[in-house]
Design a protein around this motif. Structure first.
Motif, PDB file in Angstrom:
ATOM      1  N   SER A  99       0.828  -1.208   0.000  1.00 27.07           N
ATOM      2  CA  SER A  99       0.000   0.000   0.000  1.00 27.07           C
ATOM      3  C   SER A  99       0.868   1.266   0.000  1.00 27.07           C
ATOM      4  O   SER A  99       0.606   2.218  -0.734  1.00 27.07           O
ATOM      5  N   LYS A 100       1.905   1.261   0.825  1.00 26.69           N
ATOM      6  CA  LYS A 100       2.799   2.425   0.898  1.00 26.69           C
ATOM      7  C   LYS A 100       3.579   2.600  -0.407  1.00 26.69           C
ATOM      8  O   LYS A 100       3.783   3.727  -0.868  1.00 26.69           O
ATOM      9  N   VAL A 101       4.010   1.490  -1.003  1.00 26.89           N
ATOM     10  CA  VAL A 101       4.713   1.555  -2.292  1.00 26.89           C
ATOM     11  C   VAL A 101       3.786   2.140  -3.354  1.00 26.89           C
ATOM     12  O   VAL A 101       4.176   3.035  -4.109  1.00 26.89           O
ATOM     13  N   TYR A 102       2.553   1.634  -3.412  1.00 27.17           N
ATOM     14  CA  TYR A 102       1.589   2.154  -4.382  1.00 27.17           C
ATOM     15  C   TYR A 102       1.395   3.655  -4.189  1.00 27.17           C
ATOM     16  O   TYR A 102       1.376   4.419  -5.154  1.00 27.17           O
ATOM     17  N   GLU A 103       1.244   4.070  -2.947  1.00 24.95           N
ATOM     18  CA  GLU A 103       1.030   5.488  -2.651  1.00 24.95           C
ATOM     19  C   GLU A 103       2.217   6.326  -3.121  1.00 24.95           C
ATOM     20  O   GLU A 103       2.055   7.356  -3.779  1.00 24.95           O
ATOM     21  N   GLY A 106       2.341   6.471  -6.873  1.00 20.08           N
ATOM     22  CA  GLY A 106       1.137   6.955  -7.532  1.00 20.08           C
ATOM     23  C   GLY A 106       0.454   5.854  -8.318  1.00 20.08           C
ATOM     24  O   GLY A 106      -0.158   6.111  -9.357  1.00 20.08           O
ATOM     25  N   ALA A 107       0.553   4.624  -7.816  1.00 23.47           N
ATOM     26  CA  ALA A 107       0.002   3.460  -8.509  1.00 23.47           C
ATOM     27  C   ALA A 107      -1.281   2.989  -7.828  1.00 23.47           C
ATOM     28  O   ALA A 107      -1.495   3.244  -6.644  1.00 23.47           O
ATOM     29  N   HIS A 108      -2.104   2.276  -8.608  1.00 22.53           N
ATOM     30  CA  HIS A 108      -3.353   1.746  -8.065  1.00 22.53           C
ATOM     31  C   HIS A 108      -3.401   0.226  -8.123  1.00 22.53           C
ATOM     32  O   HIS A 108      -4.325  -0.382  -7.592  1.00 22.53           O
ATOM     33  N   ASN A 109      -2.416  -0.354  -8.798  1.00 22.45           N
ATOM     34  CA  ASN A 109      -2.344  -1.812  -8.878  1.00 22.45           C
ATOM     35  C   ASN A 109      -0.900  -2.206  -9.179  1.00 22.45           C
ATOM     36  O   ASN A 109      -0.035  -1.358  -9.385  1.00 22.45           O
ATOM     37  N   ARG A 110      -0.666  -3.520  -9.196  1.00 22.84           N
ATOM     38  CA  ARG A 110       0.688  -4.026  -9.402  1.00 22.84           C
ATOM     39  C   ARG A 110       1.266  -3.585 -10.743  1.00 22.84           C
ATOM     40  O   ARG A 110       2.416  -3.156 -10.824  1.00 22.84           O
TER      41      ARG A 110
END
Length: 133
Positions: A99-103, A106-110
């Motif tokens: 979740s933190k990596v996505y944030e 600026g990503a919403h999925n893998r």
């Protein structure tokens, strides 16, 4: 010791008191040791100000070492369960890191996280989909 920003900033982040190049004259080494003895919490290194300016002007998100490990495993194609097993974490902890990596990316999925990591130079294209066993 290498004279590059990554080495310099890593020494700073790890709590070193000084960083002196192997090629430094002996009087510079002695001065660094003396400063470290007097003020161990103060970091001293040639080029520090310039390295900090370059780091601050860099647009790459700053991932923690654990977030970077999780990202590497995601890029390699591991599932959440596989990442947890490989990195000795609970699945819940892995999900928190994801979740933190996505944030930060600026990503919403893998897929968008992998693309952002490639674009930003956080991973190499050779790593995509190749699990390291």
């Amino acid at each position: 010791m290498h004279n590059d920003d990554e080495t310099l900033l890593e020494a700073l982040d790890l709590g070193a008191s000084a960083l002196v190049l192997k090629s430094a004259p002996s009087d510079e080494v002695i001065a660094a040791v003396r400063r470290a003895a007097v003020a161990p919490e103060a970091f001293m290194a040639t080029g520090l100000a310039e390295a900090l300016r370059r780091r601050d002007s860099n647009d790459k998100p700053r991932l923690t070492p654990r977030e970077a490990e999780v990202l590497d495993r995601l890029v390699a194609g591991d599932s959440i369960a596989a990442v947890a097993k490989r990195l000795y974490m609970s699945e819940s902890t892995v999900k928190t890191h994801v979740s933190k990596v996505y944030e930060k990316l600026g990503a919403h999925n893998r897929a968008s996280a992998v693309m952002a990591a490639l674009r930003l130079g956080l991973v190499k294209s050779e790593s995509v989909g190749h699990t390291l066993r």
